[in-house]
Scaffold this motif. Structure first.
Motif, mmCIF file in Angstrom:
data_model
loop_
_atom_site.group_PDB
_atom_site.id
_atom_site.type_symbol
_atom_site.label_atom_id
_atom_site.label_comp_id
_atom_site.label_asym_id
_atom_site.label_seq_id
_atom_site.Cartn_x
_atom_site.Cartn_y
_atom_site.Cartn_z
ATOM 1 N N MET A 57 0.888 -1.159 0.000
ATOM 2 C CA MET A 57 0.000 0.000 0.000
ATOM 3 C C MET A 57 0.926 1.209 0.000
ATOM 4 N N LYS A 58 0.672 2.135 -0.914
ATOM 5 C CA LYS A 58 1.439 3.372 -0.980
ATOM 6 C C LYS A 58 0.482 4.545 -0.959
ATOM 7 N N VAL A 59 0.925 5.628 -0.312
ATOM 8 C CA VAL A 59 0.130 6.847 -0.221
ATOM 9 C C VAL A 59 1.006 8.013 -0.652
ATOM 10 N N TRP A 60 0.471 8.854 -1.541
ATOM 11 C CA TRP A 60 1.169 10.045 -2.010
ATOM 12 C C TRP A 60 0.344 11.289 -1.695
ATOM 13 N N TYR A 61 1.007 12.370 -1.340
ATOM 14 C CA TYR A 61 0.394 13.696 -1.247
ATOM 15 C C TYR A 61 1.054 14.557 -2.315
ATOM 16 N N ASN A 62 0.261 15.075 -3.228
ATOM 17 C CA ASN A 62 0.767 15.939 -4.300
ATOM 18 C C ASN A 62 1.965 15.323 -5.023
ATOM 19 N N GLY A 63 1.893 14.016 -5.286
ATOM 20 C CA GLY A 63 2.939 13.327 -6.031
ATOM 21 C C GLY A 63 4.123 12.861 -5.214
ATOM 22 N N ARG A 64 4.148 13.160 -3.919
ATOM 23 C CA ARG A 64 5.269 12.782 -3.048
ATOM 24 C C ARG A 64 4.857 11.601 -2.173
ATOM 25 N N LEU A 65 5.623 10.502 -2.209
ATOM 26 C CA LEU A 65 5.334 9.325 -1.399
ATOM 27 C C LEU A 65 5.465 9.680 0.078
ATOM 28 N N VAL A 66 4.391 9.461 0.850
ATOM 29 C CA VAL A 66 4.400 9.823 2.275
ATOM 30 C C VAL A 66 4.198 8.620 3.189
ATOM 31 N N CYS A 67 3.818 7.461 2.634
ATOM 32 C CA CYS A 67 3.607 6.284 3.469
ATOM 33 C C CYS A 67 3.654 5.036 2.593
ATOM 34 N N ARG A 68 4.200 3.949 3.178
ATOM 35 C CA ARG A 68 4.279 2.673 2.456
ATOM 36 C C ARG A 68 4.172 1.529 3.461
ATOM 37 N N SER A 69 3.411 0.500 3.091
ATOM 38 C CA SER A 69 3.315 -0.719 3.884
ATOM 39 C C SER A 69 3.543 -1.902 2.958
#
Length: 114
Positions: free
Chosen positions: A64-76
């Motif tokens: 699972m990856k989360v981006w804010y405005n194209g920047r990776l902010v979290c990964r599991s």
């Protein structure tokens, strides 16, 4: 934002995914997998007030990856077998189990990955 095949939690298909605001403007992001129906990513960054933030959540390739405005902010890395239920799914922008947050959701796109 809450995608569910029935109910809030405690079983397969209830958070596929689910996203809430907690502690101000921090996102609490959940999506089930084979070992845990309530796992996820919690980016440490607050969302900026009164400004649009493009949020992208992707569950694919075992992650699972989360981006804010194209920047990776979290990964599991716990998503080798994600919980993609095939039953009819309800989608809530404000679900009946928690209080509503003040904010705007726009340009929502949900797509099945191949």
């Amino acid at each position: 934002l809450h995608f569910t095949t029935g109910g809030n939690s405690n079983k397969k298909g209830t958070r596929i995914p689910a996203v809430w605001l907690e502690k101000g403007t921090k996102l609490f992001i959940r999506s089930g997998h084979a070992r845990n129906f309530d796992d996820g990513c919690n980016p440490p960054q607050q969302l900026a007030l009164n400004r649009t933030t493009r949020v992208k959540i992707r569950v694919a390739g075992g992650q699972m990856k989360v981006w804010y405005n194209g920047r990776l902010v979290c990964r599991s890395n716990k998503y080798r077998r994600p919980d993609f239920d095939t039953r009819p799914t309800k989608v809530y922008v404000g679900d009946p189990w928690y209080g509503n947050a003040q904010g705007t959701v726009s340009k929502l796109v949900y797509q099945k990955l191949r």
